[in-house]
Structure formats: structure tokens, C-alpha cells
Design a protein around this motif. Structure first.
Motif, PDB file in Angstrom:
ATOM      1  N   SER A   1       1.350  -0.578  -0.092  1.00 53.28           N
ATOM      2  CA  SER A   1       0.236  -0.261   0.129  1.00 53.28           C
ATOM      3  C   SER A   1       0.921   1.894  -0.190  1.00 53.28           C
ATOM      4  O   SER A   1       2.255   0.949   0.532  1.00 53.28           O
ATOM      5  CB  SER A   1      -1.041  -0.129   1.637  1.00 53.28           C
ATOM      6  N   ASN A   2       0.784   1.925  -0.728  1.00 54.23           N
ATOM      7  CA  ASN A   2       1.462   3.569  -0.497  1.00 54.23           C
ATOM      8  C   ASN A   2       1.057   4.092   0.618  1.00 54.23           C
ATOM      9  O   ASN A   2       2.563   5.066   0.717  1.00 54.23           O
ATOM     10  CB  ASN A   2       0.733   4.350  -1.818  1.00 54.23           C
ATOM     11  N   ILE A   5      -5.577   4.875 -14.138  1.00 53.47           N
ATOM     12  CA  ILE A   5      -5.212   4.767 -12.798  1.00 53.47           C
ATOM     13  C   ILE A   5      -6.977   4.962 -12.107  1.00 53.47           C
ATOM     14  O   ILE A   5      -6.731   5.212 -11.357  1.00 53.47           O
ATOM     15  CB  ILE A   5      -3.799   5.975 -12.536  1.00 53.47           C
ATOM     16  N   PRO A  36      -7.840  -1.958 -15.905  1.00 53.69           N
ATOM     17  CA  PRO A  36      -8.157  -2.723 -14.882  1.00 53.69           C
ATOM     18  C   PRO A  36      -9.483  -3.149 -14.961  1.00 53.69           C
ATOM     19  O   PRO A  36     -10.586  -4.429 -13.993  1.00 53.69           O
ATOM     20  CB  PRO A  36      -7.700  -1.681 -13.790  1.00 53.69           C
ATOM     21  N   ASP A  56       0.063   2.439 -10.328  1.00 52.33           N
ATOM     22  CA  ASP A  56      -0.703   2.362  -9.482  1.00 52.33           C
ATOM     23  C   ASP A  56       0.246   2.771  -7.707  1.00 52.33           C
ATOM     24  O   ASP A  56      -0.319   3.170  -6.535  1.00 52.33           O
ATOM     25  CB  ASP A  56      -0.779   0.269  -8.979  1.00 52.33           C
ATOM     26  N   TYR A  57       1.106   3.216  -8.003  1.00 57.41           N
ATOM     27  CA  TYR A  57       2.642   3.502  -6.697  1.00 57.41           C
ATOM     28  C   TYR A  57       2.261   5.311  -6.936  1.00 57.41           C
ATOM     29  O   TYR A  57       2.345   6.057  -7.895  1.00 57.41           O
ATOM     30  CB  TYR A  57       3.086   3.403  -6.998  1.00 57.41           C
ATOM     31  N   SER A  97     -10.350   3.677 -10.891  1.00 56.80           N
ATOM     32  CA  SER A  97     -10.462   2.298 -11.117  1.00 56.80           C
ATOM     33  C   SER A  97     -12.029   2.241 -11.938  1.00 56.80           C
ATOM     34  O   SER A  97     -12.113   1.390 -12.021  1.00 56.80           O
ATOM     35  CB  SER A  97     -11.318   2.614  -9.362  1.00 56.80           C
ATOM     36  N   ALA A 133       0.356   0.607 -16.100  1.00 56.62           N
ATOM     37  CA  ALA A 133      -0.482   0.647 -14.906  1.00 56.62           C
ATOM     38  C   ALA A 133      -0.078   0.115 -13.790  1.00 56.62           C
ATOM     39  O   ALA A 133      -0.463   0.519 -13.013  1.00 56.62           O
ATOM     40  CB  ALA A 133      -2.423  -0.002 -15.650  1.00 56.62           C
ATOM     41  N   GLU A 134       0.825  -0.886 -13.963  1.00 60.63           N
ATOM     42  CA  GLU A 134       0.830  -1.456 -12.169  1.00 60.63           C
ATOM     43  C   GLU A 134       2.078  -0.218 -11.371  1.00 60.63           C
ATOM     44  O   GLU A 134       1.828  -0.318 -10.283  1.00 60.63           O
ATOM     45  CB  GLU A 134       1.989  -2.630 -12.171  1.00 60.63           C
TER      46      GLU A 134
END
Length: 764
Positions: free
Chosen positions: A336-337, A491, A531, A358-359, A493, A354-355
Motif C-alpha cells: 500500500s502507498n 489509473i 483494470p 498504482d504507486y 478504478s 498500469a501497475e
């Protein structure tokens, strides 16, 4: 296990004896005494319980050699006095290959290394298994017998279980001088070579994208509870695979389905499940049982001559890792960030764009990938985020531990793990020097990019997020030559609604403060996936359903984006370009959808942009043969050199074996690019190169030499490229490049251009 006909009468124990071994090992680990005394007791117990005349433990040293640490049956005087070089003998072979060695007549094997001080010449059969912890080899556990015999698969599993207990013991640091070649190797400085994929230098601490599940608890306190955990995890694994196979995107036949079917075959294999349940019944935790059975199954598959089973090794590894993560409650990998350190160096085996998005980019300093080239999309995103990154960092996952201090040198392609104070100081000085150089580049921000002989050059940046917008002013760029709209989608959801898209594009235009922004329509597919959108698995995704192909097949998406852009640009000028065009017909179809949206806005009284220009990205070689027809319809051209050169050479830019095979400054690629520049000049159509080569001074110089007058690049590249432009006599360069391309040669122009730059004092 039962005795087999023809075996030595002093055979390996029957099934109940395995539980006896586990119980005795548990007792030994609980007894008082130092680590060495426990190793001595272990070899005595294993020798007796497995009816082996010899049991020995060799541990790995820092230099990779193996030292005899304990033995029952060999000459005791050889303990700590017998060492084998890296890879020497059958024991060294076991350590190097990290697989069991099972030889019925070891003395006659070509790799056998005779050590007279051990007095082992009377023993023929040998079984050696690696002592593994966290994927690292700590040593080798060996049993030997006088009779010539091949040990059974059950014997291998018994010894592997014992090796796991020894590994846990060593991991605790209880054995003085042990493990220096294994886990303790992770405490010494290490240099890993890779390939630069996003320029920069980063100092920070390691975070693993997919942390390994290191099995540390081996002996079960409650075997019944462990069986419940294992059965529940297996059921979850099977259910997950069934759900995947039922999804529409993978329900049709194809290679992707074959892979999942293979996974399901392993997951439903009764023998695989039975062996794990038996291991738990013998006293192992669920995690230890999975790892032991995985190691034993892997060893059996490696012995198969059939290439099919060797190809299934990766499937087995992936499935076992997934089961381990399920049983450990870590199926959803990553971090988790909120837990990320502020100086994160992210390490991954492989990663999609994309991964990475997420960061929290404010916490990311560097990126290290085992598999990935400078032309991959994750590399492009890393450049856009200003993250120092290297790829092709072989075996980095096996070498790092979360929290390790590290330095990413994405100029030389080096990762310094656990650097010494001297290395840290040297890189701190280097970072300060770079900061001074960037300060010099910043002084050029307000200076127009004009060559020495008076030719202005357009200098634009590539962007994709709101946080990129300050770079437009900081870099002193003329505008944004490529705004990757897909990053906003990647990015999110859920699919961004019309009002959200409109607000986003409006904010981009406002922060551009009147500078031009060229929005690329949604360019997803390949390794750029959403996603929330099902994307079919393709054998050749770079040649598959991506870019304008998806947009034309999903016109509601394209029309929605056009509508949002038109609304956001009300009262301003709007530039849109279409990616991945293979034919003029695709461009005309996109133009038709844009015209319909403009007509819709007029009918409903919406404010319109002052001007709307539709451009075409040239990325697919087929469009070169319709270039005149395209230029008659397009308002401007943008050259996506990354994909164009990839398709031109039929070389996957993400394939590490091909990433450096074809030089971007070879004549074939430059001639193709020159044909575009020449055609655009004849038609008076503006043309910009927005691929990665535009951001490297030497390659940018070549682009100017073949006729381009507008470049778009990562913000950090503006300074170095502008310095090159200001020191350049374009007339002399154009003449030189033309003469070189006219010559009949297949050699790259890289070195001739470098010599030309040195001779003309051009800053590259």
C-alpha cells in the motif's frame, strides 16, 4: 515408504518413520546447545533414521565455495577442513544448479571430486539436496551408502524436508560462520548490471513489487489446523482458476486458455494434493508442505527428457507461488502507498505501465526490472514520471531483501545493493554535479531553441498526468507534443465518465497557459490495459487489438472522448491525433466521428473550440505507402518512432534479446523517417517526432539532419537537447547526413555522427 526388492536391506524407513524424523528434528531444535552441536546431532539422526552410512552437511561460504560443517560416517577430522570450489564435484553441482543430485555410482560420475581426507572412497550411491531459504542456496545435505542404488522420490522428499529445517536453523544465525553464501550474502555490497531504460540516479531503499513468501515456520504445532488451512487454500486456488476460465475474455480456445488449463490440471492433480497433505500429516506447516512438494516435483520434472514437461516448469512455479500466497494471506501482492518509504526503489520481475501508476509517484525514486527494455511501455511511463530505471537486471529478485539500501544508476545501467559509505559518497557527489548541470540547463529555459545558422526548432514535452504540467514551464518547452490520455484511464478504478474527462482536459489546457497541447486519443492495448475493461489475451499483443483499432470497434468510447475534448477546449484551440493508423480509411473513420460530435455540439448550442485540428500518428509502416493520401487529409503529423522502428525491423521492443540488436541510427530507419519529413515538407504539413529518440541529443541531432524541425520528449531531456540545438550549424549537419545516407552501406550513422559532433563542437 516401504522397502523395495533388490534394495540394500538397511533401507529407507517406512511411512511412519517420516513422522519420527520430524519429531526428532523438532526435539533437536528445542535442545540447549550451540548451532554447531545441533548440526552434529542432525546428521547422526538422519543417518540412523534413513539407514544411511553417511550423512553430511556442506555450507556455502561468501566466495561460493562449500565447506564441510558436519558429518556422520566420513572422517571427522575433515569437518571445517574440506572445502570445494564453486561448482566442484557432485555436491558443488547440486549447489550451483539448485536441484537434487541422485547418483547410484557417484565415484564413476565425471563430475565426482575425490577428497582423500574424507575417506569416502568406499561409498558409491549418493543423494544430495540443496539447502534453500528464500530462493537462495545456503548449502547441501548429502547421504551416501556403499551399495550402488538410486534413491527413490520419497527419499528425496525426506531429505528435502530435513534441508528445510536446516535452512531455518541457519537463517536464525545460530551457526557461527555459516550461511555466508546464502542469506547473509544479502548483507554484503553487490553490484548488478542491467540496461538503462529511464535516465537518472536514485538513492533509496528496496521495495519488492511482489514480495516473496519466505517459509520460516516449518514445524506444525497443530497438524489438523494446518490441514484445514491447506485444504481451504487449494479450494480457493481451484475456484479462482475456474472463475478465470469462465470469463468471456478467455473462454475461447487459444494459447491463453491452454495455459490456464495447465494450471487447472496441476491444481486438480490428486497426487500433488495428496503429497502436500501427507507432508502436513508428517508435521510440516501448510507453507512448508507446499514448498517441499514443489521442490520435489520440480526436481522430477527437470529429470524428464520430454521438452513438454520442462516447459511446464514455469507453470508449476507460478501455481505453487500463487498457492503459497493464498495460504499466507498474501494473494494480492504489492504494497500500500501508505507503507511506502519516501525514497522507494521498486524492484520487480516484470511490470506493466498500469501497475507502476498504482504507486505514489511522489515516493518513487527508482525502478529495477528483471525483464524489460528501454522501449517497453513501462519504461516510457517511468520516463514520464521522472523515475530512474534499469531493466535486464538478471537475478535481482534473488539478491535483494525488502528495506535494503540501494543506488540506481540509470546512466550506466547499474544497481548498487547495500552500497558502502564510499560508494554512497561518490554518488551523492554525482547527484550534486547533475543538479548543477540541470541548473545550467534551466538557464536556457527562456532562450529560444534556434540553431547557430538561424533555424528555429520546436521543443515540446510528452506528458500524461496533471502532475506533469508544471514541467512544461520548468523545462521551457514550447508546448506538449504528446499528451497520453490513456494514463488517466489506466489509473482510474472505473471508466472515467464524460464530465470527469471534460474537467480533466480543461485543467490540462488551463495549466498549459496558452501553449499548444496535442491530445492523443485513447491508446490502449498491448501492455497498456485498463483494470475494468476485459482485454483478450493475444499471442502478439503489439500487433493486436490496440490504439485506433479498439476505438473504432468501440465507437462510444471514441465519441465520448471527442465530446469531452471539444467541451474542454471551448473558446480555445484543440489538437487531437489518432494513434496506430494502418490505413487512411481508419483516419477518415475517426474524422467522421469527430465531425459528428462537432455537429452535435452545434445543434445543442454548446460553445465550440476556436479551431480543431486532427492529426495522424505514423507508427505502422503500411501507412508510409499511403502517405500522400494521408497528408492530404491530416492537419499535422506526429511520428511515433518507438513503434514505427519496432514494426520496421519486426523486432519486439520489449524483448531483451532484441532491444539492442537494431540501432535507431541505422540507415534503414533513418531513410524511412526522412521519407516522412520530405513528404511533409512538400505538402507543407507540420511534423513532430514524439518517440524516445527525440529525447537523446545524438539521435535528436540526426532527426534534425534528415529534415524534422519539431521534437517532443520527456521534460528532463529538454535541457540537453536544447543545448545541442544551440551549438549546431544545421546546414552543415544536413549536408553531412545526406551524404552519409546516400552512401551504399548498412553501417549505423552513430559513430560518424559522434565524430561530426566532436569536430563541430556540438554539445551531445
Amino acid at each position: 515408504m516401504t522397502r523395495r526388492g533388490g534394495d540394500d536391506p538397511r533401507s529407507i524407513p517406512s511411512e511412519p518413520a517420516l513422522r519420527v524424523i520430524m519429531r526428532r528434528l523438532r526435539e533437536i531444535m528445542a535442545e540447549p546447545g550451540d548451532g554447531q552441536s545441533r548440526l552434529d546431532k542432525i546428521v547422526v539422526q538422519i543417518s540412523g533414521l534413513m539407514v544411511a552410512e553417511v550423512c553430511s552437511i556442506y555450507l556455502k561460504r561468501q566466495d561460493g565455495s562449500l565447506e564441510l560443517f558436519a558429518t556422520e560416517g566420513l572422517n571427522r577430522a575433515a569437518v571445517h577442513n574440506t572445502r570445494m570450489k564453486r561448482g566442484e564435484g557432485l555436491v558443488g553441482r547440486c549447489a550451483e544448479l539448485s536441484v537434487p543430485v541422485n547418483e547410484p555410482d557417484a565415484q564413476h560420475h565425471p563430475a565426482f571430486s575425490y577428497r582423500p581426507e574424507t575417506s569416502e572412497e568406499i561409498y558409491h550411491s549418493l543423494l544430495a539436496v540443496p539447502v534453500l531459504r528464500g530462493g537462495k542456496v545456503l548449502g547441501v545435505l548429502v547421504v551416501q551408502n556403499r551399495t550402488r542404488r538410486e534413491y527413490s522420490d520419497e527419499d528425496v522428499e525426506v531429505l528435502q524436508t530435513t534441508a528445510m529445517v536446516i535452512a531455518e536453523h541457519l537463517g536464525s544465525g545460530a551457526v557461527a560462520g555459516a550461511g555466508l553464501g546464502g542469506d547473509q550474502e544479502r548483507t554484503i555490497a553487490l553490484l548488478i548490471k542491467g540496461e538503462p531504460i529511464s535516465d537518472g540516479i536514485a538513492l533509496g531503499h528496496i521495495v519488492l513489487h511482489e514480495p516473496r513468501v519466505v517459509v520460516t515456520e516449518l514445524l506444525a504445532k497443530d497438524p489438523d489446523a494446518e490441514l484445514v488451512r491447506l485444504d481451504k487454500a487449494i479450494e480457493e486456488l481451484r475456484t479462482g482458476l475456474d472463475d478465470m476460465l469462465e470469463q468471456e475474455a478467455v473462454s475461447k480456445a487459444g494459447e491463453h486458455r491452454d495455459v490456464l488449463e495447465t494450471y487447472r490440471m496441476f491444481a486438480n492433480d490428486r497426487g500433488w494434493v495428496r503429497r502436500m497433505r501427507d507432508a502436513v500429516s508428517e508435521g510440516l506447516t501448510a507453507e512448508a508442505a507446499i514448498e517441499r512438494v514443489h521442490n520435489a516435483t520440480r526436481a522430477r520434472m527437470l529429470r524428464q527428457n520430454d521438452p513438454y514437461w520442462r516447459e511446464r516448469l514455469r507453470d508449476l512455479d507460478d501455481l505453487s507461488d500463487r498457492l503459497l500466497r493464498i495460504v499466507a494471506g498474501r494473494l494480492h501482492t504489492g504494497k500500500s502507498n501508505a507503507d511506502l518509504p519516501n525514497d522507494t526503489i521498486l524492484v520487480a520481475r516484470t511490470m506493466g505501465p498500469a501497475e507502476l501508476l498504482d504507486y505514489d509517484r511522489s515516493r518513487l525514486r527508482g525502478l529495477v526490472i528483471e525483464v524489460g527494455s528501454g522501449q517497453s511501455h513501462v519504461a516510457i511511463v517511468a520516463k514520464a514520471l521522472g523515475i530512474a530505471a534499469i531493466g535486464q537486471a538478471t537475478r535481482v529478485i534473488e539478491s535483494v531483501t525488502a528495506g535494503d539500501p540501494a543506488i540506481v544508476d540509470a546512466q550506466s545501467g547499474e544497481l548498487h545493493l547495500r552500497p558502502t559509505n564510499e560508494v554512497i559518497q561518490a554518488y551523492s557527489d554525482k547527484v550534486r554535479l547533475q543538479a548543477r548541470r540541470q541548473s545550467q540547463y534551466r538557464q536556457l529555459r527562456s532562450k529560444p531553441a534556434v540553431t547557430k545558422d538561424g533555424t528555429p526548432i520546436g521543443m515540446h514535452i510528452n506528458a500524461g498526468l496533471i502532475v506533469d504540467m508544471p514541467s512544461l514551464k520548468d523545462a521551457g518547452a514550447d508546448g506538449i507534443g504528446l499528451f497520453r490520455t490513456e494514463l488517466q484511464f489506466m489509473i482510474a478504478s472505473t471508466f472515467p465518465r464524460l464530465d470527469r474527462q471534460t474537467q480533466f482536459y480543461s485543467q490540462v489546457l488551463e495549466e498549459a497557459e496558452g501553449r499548444p497541447v496535442v491530445f492523443r486519443s485513447l491508446d490502449i492495448g498491448g501492455d497498456k490495459t485498463l483494470p475494468y475493461m476485459e482485454q483478450p489475451r493475444e499471442d502478439n499483443p503489439a500487433l493486436g487489438w490496440r490504439g485506433i483499432r479498439i476505438s473504432l470497434d468501440r465507437p462510444a468510447v471514441l465519441r465520448g472522448q471527442f465530446r469531452a475534448l471539444l467541451r474542454a477546449a471551448a473558446g480555445r484551440e484543440l489538437d487531437i491525433m489518432i494513434p496506430m493508423l494502418s490505413t487512411v480509411a481508419e483516419f477518415e473513420a475517426a474524422r467522421l466521428y469527430l465531425d459528428r460530435e462537432r455537429e452535435f455540439m452545434r445543434r445543442h448550442g454548446h460553445s465550440e473550440p476556436l479551431a480543431v485540428r486532427l492529426g495522424a500518428m505514423i507508427e505502422v509502416p503500411s501507412i508510409l505507402f499511403e502517405l500522400d493520401a494521408l497528408l492530404a487529409r491530416a492537419d499535422f503529423i506526429s511520428v511515433g518512432s518507438n513503434d514505427l522502428l519496432q514494426y520496421l525491423y519486426a523486432a519486439d521492443r520489449a524483448n531483451p534479446r532484441l532491444s539492442g540488436r537494431y540501432d535507431t541510427l541505422a540507415p534503414a530507419g533513418l531513410r524511412a523517417l526522412k521519407s516522412i519529413a520530405d513528404a511533409c515538407r512538400r505538402r507543407n504539413v507540420p511534423a513532430t517526432v514524439c518517440g524516445e529518440i527525440a529525447g537523446r541529443p545524438l539521435e535528436a541531432m540526426a532527426l534534425l539532419g534528415i529534415g524534422f524541425r519539431s521534437l517532443s520528449m520527456a521534460p528532463a531531456a529538454i535541457g540537453p537537447v536544447k543545448a545541442m540545438v544551440l551549438s549546431l550549424d544545421l546546414g552543415r549537419l544536413t549536408e553531412f547526413v545526406g551524404s552519409e545516407l546516400d552512401a551504399v552501406t548498412g553501417d549505423s550513422l552513430r559513430e560518424p555522427l559522434r565524430r561530426f559532433a566532436e569536430g563541430d563542437s556540438i554539445e551531445i
